[in-house]
Structure formats: structure tokens, C-alpha cells
Design a protein around this motif. Structure first.
Motif, short mmCIF file in Angstrom:
data_model
loop_
_atom_site.label_atom_id
_atom_site.label_comp_id
_atom_site.label_asym_id
_atom_site.label_seq_id
_atom_site.Cartn_x
_atom_site.Cartn_y
_atom_site.Cartn_z
N HIS A 1 1.14 -1.23 0.14
CA HIS A 1 0.03 0.09 -0.02
C HIS A 1 0.90 1.26 -0.27
CE1 HIS A 1 0.77 0.06 4.45
NE2 HIS A 1 0.13 -1.10 4.50
N LYS B 1 -1.61 -0.62 -3.94
CA LYS B 1 -2.93 -0.97 -3.45
C LYS B 1 -3.72 0.41 -3.07
CE LYS B 1 -1.50 -4.20 -0.44
NZ LYS B 1 -1.60 -5.34 0.22
N SER C 1 -6.10 0.36 -7.90
CA SER C 1 -4.85 -0.10 -7.62
C SER C 1 -3.93 0.09 -8.78
CB SER C 1 -5.01 -1.63 -7.12
OG SER C 1 -5.42 -1.58 -5.87
N ASN D 1 -13.91 -1.46 -4.00
CA ASN D 1 -14.49 -0.59 -3.24
C ASN D 1 -14.11 -0.39 -1.93
OD1 ASN D 1 -16.38 -2.19 -1.24
ND2 ASN D 1 -16.37 -3.25 -3.09
N ASP E 1 -3.98 -9.32 2.94
CA ASP E 1 -3.67 -10.68 2.98
C ASP E 1 -4.27 -11.66 1.99
OD1 ASP E 1 -2.30 -9.62 5.00
OD2 ASP E 1 -4.02 -10.13 6.49
N HIS F 1 -10.07 -9.98 -7.04
CA HIS F 1 -10.03 -9.35 -5.70
C HIS F 1 -10.88 -8.56 -5.43
CE1 HIS F 1 -8.12 -7.11 -2.10
NE2 HIS F 1 -8.37 -8.29 -1.77
#
Ligand SMILES: NC(=O)C1=CN([C@@H]2O[C@H](COP(=O)(O)OP(=O)(O)OC[C@H]3O[C@@H](n4cnc5c(N)ncnc54)[C@H](OP(=O)(O)O)[C@@H]3O)[C@@H](O)[C@H]2O)[C@@H](O)CC1
Ligand SMILES: Nc1ncnc2c1ncn2[C@@H]1O[C@H](COP(=O)(O)OP(=O)(O)O)[C@@H](O)[C@H]1O
Ligand SMILES: [K+]
Length: 499
Positions: A379, A415, A419, A435, A445, A472
Motif C-alpha cells: 500500500h 494498492k 490500484s 470498493n 492478505d 480480488h
């Protein structure tokens, strides 16, 4: 895979010019086409509000021309439309002038005293922003600045045409710039780089692309380095396949107090098509893993040491992920280091604490050990640690991201919302799924588990990163659909994976 190219301002201009030349149409016809496309979208979205007042604010360039054409078309459809032209300069663009001539009852705004009516615009009314578009080339001043400031405080729904007035499409504005803050941006043909970046959130709102039929051949042949990823699907599983067909992942995760990270990654991995999964965890966690994730095999190492990897047959594994919940103690550093030394030529994912460890002075020395095409999933805070400094704006951040991926020949998934996935060849893909419900502990994770599973199955690092991030986000969107964003937890993302 489906993507939309993100063109620079000059490429966008060239695309417009090429379309006009190639199709032998006048630029004003292209303007009409864009305006019709906008009105078609508007009719679908707001067909129920024909009684409401719509206020269209037009500038003097082609964006203003769009506004005038849209106002005319909306009136023809029966909407109650008020049209304003802000006379901030002497001359209109040619096509703006043509559209100015095609519509009656226009209110001219020249000075601040002409703005008194703004306070009468009600919260349930609609404002269409056609003051400035892609042609903005300096900070907004004077009457334009005043009207944008005053529109920004109104509660009415604001819709920007093509791009919010005052926002640069592919470079950073000054922090003090005055820019319109729309609820929605309806942009023509292709997304703009400005719409991908967190710093512009207030100046973009929900954005949507509408097709205005610009030349597809030109788009195809134009070289870009930024893409918006709109769809990527997994390959079909073969009837005669078996678990050996789909690879074996090694997941190195978890430590005291953070076993949840290991469990989430492991479950996500198993839900993403891997043939077999082995988790390597500290010895105290053996029962935890075996009970929580019965499908996974478990190897352990003594909690206080890292001398474990020598016993592992690394060649049994097609992919390795390290990081979720491993902590940042010296033992974790040694674990990471010995993993990287062993993992030469392997498909590797590096996440979470493994990134924090690489983001120390000692850790950065290990960056050259990363196997080619390793996938790192930081991130923004973790990325900042990795490079050892921060950035002045999101455009600089993107440049740093691209440079890092190129320098170390790795893939970096930065991220967040949309992303940014940077490839070693310099391309960056922005993800279209996901979202704010996913802004919850453990979501990352889950992503690690998904990506390592895809790598084990033989997807290339590029495919695994793109497919993993996209699916994802898609699972997060299904989860948010089921229970709303606030109720979403990371386990829901796993439960909603559908391949
Ligand atoms: N081309 C096509 O085929 C199609 C284009 N379309 C539409 O055209 C839009 C782009 O139009 P555009 O190039 O005329 O630019 P626009 O944003 O209206 O600005 C106008 C002029 O304002 C000036 N200016 C700049 N900054 C300023 C500032 N801060 N304060 C004051 N003035 C400022 C600057 O001129 P300058 O003063 O520098 O000479 C600039 O040229 C695009 O977004 C889309 O909506 C659609 O119709 C589909 C087909
Ligand atoms: N606002 C958001 N919109 C879309 N996706 C988000 C948003 N916030 C977080 N995510 C996604 O959730 C995941 C969060 O990862 P991370 O920050 O590593 O969380 P954790 O460390 O708790 O697992 C990332 O994949 C990110 O893209
Ligand atoms: K605009």
C-alpha cells in the motif's frame, strides 16, 4: 483481457484531429456527436427528473461548445434548461460560436454581480459544468475562479463534461488551484490519467466513459504507458486435470498475534484454484493452522529462530508468498533473507511485513536479490518505505512506481482504490474493480493468497498480478453488494471469490 488506453493531452488532441480528417467530418459534427452521447447517457440516468431545473455553465472553448449543444438537445427533450455563458475572454472557439448561434435564451455572466442568482439553485437541481475541458493550460483566475468557487459550495448535483473545469488531465495542478468539484464526470471516449489518482478524488467524483466514436485504429496504434483494466478472466480448467496440474504454493506467513493474516491468505489461495498449499508458520501455530485451514499442509519452524528453510525442498513449490503477519523482528528479517536466497528463479509474492522489512536500510540491500518478475504488493505507506522517501504529488508517485518496477525488474501492485499495477517494461495498469468496503484489515492478505495461487497454476507474473487484483476487487464488489460496504470484512472477499 480488456483495457482502455489512457492517452496524454496531446495524444487526445491528435486523436480528435485524426478522426475529423479520417471520417471527413467537421469538428462541429464531432462536437454534436459527443453532445448526443452525453444526452443519451443523461436521459437514462435522469429520465425521471424532467420537471427539475438544469443549469448548464459554459465557457468559451470547445468544452463550452459541448455545453451549449447539450443544453439545446436537452431542451428539445423537454427538460427545463437554464444556459449561462461565462464571458471570461473576448473570443469563443469556432465551434462554440456555432453552437452559441443555435440556441436562444442564454444568460451572459461577466462580473461577480451577475452571480447573485446562484444562491437560488436548489439542492435537488442539476448543474452541468462545461466551463473548461481538456484545453485548460493554466490556473483559473478572475470570474471563472469566482464562479467555480461559488458552484462548489452549492448542494445541487454537479456533472462535469469531459473533465472538471480547471483540472489538468495528465499533470499535477498546484495545491492552491481552484477546480470544480463534481459529483460525476462524464468523460469522452477514454479515461484520463487525472481520474486515476487519489489526490484528485474531489475533482472527479464518480467517473464514467462514454463512447463518442473516435477513431479506433488511431487508438489501437497509439503507444501509451497507462491502461485502465476493465476485464480479465481466468482460463478454463481442463476436464482431465488433477491437483498436480495446478501447482503447489508455499505461504510463509503469521506470527504470534497475527495468525489471522496467514489464515486469510491460505484460504484465499485455496479458493483461487491452487492444486496444493503448504503453509510455513512458527511452531506454536501448528494446531491453529491445521484446524482453521484443513485443506492446507503445515510446516513449522521454532518461533525464536529462522533456521528452517534448509529443511524445505524448495523445488516442490511453483510459487512462494512471504509476508502476511510475519512481523518485523530480526528473526523475520532472517526468514525473508533466506527465502530470497533460496527463491532464485521462483515465482514470488512479497507483501505486508516482508515489504516493511525490505523498506529498512538493511532491507533495501536485499532488493537486488528479488527474482525477476517478483510481485510486490505495497500500500502507499509500504511503497514509501521501499523507496525511502515520499513524493510531492500522485503524478510523481506514479513516476517513482514505474521507475522502481523498471529498475528491479519486478511488478509492483500499489494498492488502494484503482490500484496501480506497474510492470517491468514501464506499463501501468489501473484496476477497475473494488470498493471502499475493502478498506478493512486483512483485505491485502487475501490478495496475496490469490496471486500466489495463480502463479502456482502457471499464469505469468503479469497475468497473475492483473487477474489477481481484478478478481480480488470483483469479489469485494460482490461482497459489498451482499452486505454493504461498512459490514464487509476480509473473509467476505474470500467467500465471494468466483472464478
Ligand atoms: N476536439 C474535439 O474534437 C472534441 C472536443 N470536445 C470538447 O472539447 C474540449 C476541449 O476543448 P478546447 O481545446 O477548446 O479547450 P477548453 O477546455 O474548452 O478551453 C478553451 C480555451 O480556454 C483557454 N484556457 C485554458 N485554461 C484557461 C484558464 N485557466 N482560464 C481561462 N482560459 C483558459 C485556452 O485558450 P487560450 O486562452 O490559452 O488561448 C483553451 O484553449 C474537450 O474537453 C471536450 O469537452 C468534444 O466536443 C468532442 C470533440
Ligand atoms: N477504497 C478502496 N477501494 C478499493 N479497494 C480498496 C480500498 N481500500 C482498500 N482496498 C483494497 O484492499 C486491500 C487492502 O490491503 P492492505 O492495505 O494491505 O490491507 P491489510 O494489510 O489490512 O491486509 C488492497 O488490495 C486494496 O486495493
Ligand atoms: K468541464
Amino acid at each position: 483481457m480488456k483495457t482502455l488506453k489512457i492517452l496524454s493531452a496531446s495524444q487526445t488532441k491528435a486523436l480528435d484531429a485524426f478522426t475529423i480528417e479520417q471520417e471527413g467530418i467537421a469538428s462541429v459534427d464531432l462536437m454534436e456527436r459527443a453532445s448526443v452521447a452525453f444526452v443519451n447517457w443523461f436521459m437514462q440516468e435522469y429520465f425521471a427528473v424532467q420537471q427539475l431545473s438544469i443549469h448548464v455553465f459554459c465557457g468559451l472553448g470547445n468544452n463550452g461548445g459541448d455545453g451549449l449543444a447539450i443544453a439545446r438537445l436537452l431542451r428539445q427533450k423537454g427538460f427545463k434548461v437554464h444556459v449561462f455563458v461565462v464571458e471570461y475572454a473576448k473570443q469563443k472557439s469556432v465551434d462554440c460560436e456555432i453552437n452559441f448561434g443555435k440556441i436562444q435564451e442564454i444568460t451572459s455572466i461577466q462580473t461577480e454581480s451577475d452571480l447573485a442568482f446562484l444562491k437560488n439553485i436548489k439542492p435537488n437541481e442539476i448543474i452541468i459544468d462545461a466551463l473548461l475541458g481538456a484545453g485548460v493550460n493554466r490556473s483559473v483566475t478572475g470570474i471563472l475562479k469566482t464562479i467555480i468557487e461559488q458552484i462548489n459550495v452549492l448542494k445541487a448535483t454537479k456533472i462535469s463534461i469531459d473533465i472538471a473545469s480547471g483540472l489538468y488531465m495528465d499533470s499535477a495542478n498546484l495545491p492552491e488551484d481552484v477546480i470544480l468539484k463534481p459529483d460525476k464526470t462524464i468523460t469522452f471516449q477514454l479515461p484520463k490519467l487525472a481520474m486515476m489518482l487519489p489526490q484528485n478524488q474531489a475533482f472527479v467524483g464518480d467517473w464514467q466513459v462514454i463512447d463518442i466514436g473516435l477513431n479506433q485504429q488511431f487508438i489501437q496504434e497509439t503507444k501509451v504507458e497507462n491502461y485502465y483494466l476493465t476485464e480479465i478472466l481466468p482460463e478454463v480448467r481442463q476436464n482431465f486435470s488433477h491437483k498436480g496440474t495446478y501447482g503447489h504454493s508455499l505461504l510463509i506467513a503469521g506470527s504470534r498475534g497475527m495468525m489471522g493474516a496467514a489464515i486469510l491468505s491460505a484460504k484465499a489461495c485455496l479458493r483461487s484454484g491452487v492444486g496444493k498449499l503448504t503453509c510455513l508458520v512458527p511452531d506454536f501455530a501448528y494446531d491453529i493452522l491445521q484446524i482453521s485451514v484443513p485443506e492446507a499442509m503445515t510446516l513449522t519452524y521454532p518461533e525464536s529462530t529462522h533456521e528452517v528453510l534448509s529443511e524445505i525442498e524448495i523445488d516442490n513449490f511453483q510459487s512462494i508468498a512471504i509476508g502476511p503477519g510475519i512481523g518485523t523482528k530480526p528473526e523475520a528479517f532472517e526468514l525473508l533473507k533466506s527465502t530470497l536466497l533460496m527463491a532464485k528463479n521462483k515465482a514470488v509474492v512479497i507483501d505486508a511485513d516482508a515489504l516493511n522489512l525490505l523498506g529498512t536500510e538493511k532491507g533495501r540491500a536485499l532488493l537486488t536479490l528479488l527474482p525477476k518478475n517478483t510481485i510486490l504488493t505495497p500500500h502507499p505507506k509500504e511503497f514509501q518505505k521501499l523507496i525511502g522517501h515520499t513524493w510531492k504529488d500522485d503524478f510523481e508517485k506514479l513516476n517513482l512506481l514505474r521507475a522502481f518496477a523498471e529498475k528491479y525488474e519486478v511488478i509492483v501492485v500499489l494498492k488502494g482504490y484503482q490500484s496501480a499495477i506497474a510492470m517491468p517494461d514501464g506499463d501501468i495498469f489501473f484496476n477497475s474493480t473494488g470498493n471502499a468496503g475493502m478498506a478493512t484489515a486483512g483485505s491485502g492478505d487475501v490478495l496475496t493468497g490469490i496471486i500466489v495461487a495463480l502463479l502456482a497454476q502457471g499464469y505469468s507474473a503479469k497475468e497473475a498480478a492483473l487477474l489477481g487484483v481484478y478478481q480480488h476487487g470483483k469479489a469485494g464488489d460482490f461482497a459489498a453488494g451482499n452486505r454493504g460496504k461498512m459490514a464487509l470484512i476480509a473473509s467476505d472477499i474470500i467467500e465471494n471469490l468466483r472464478w
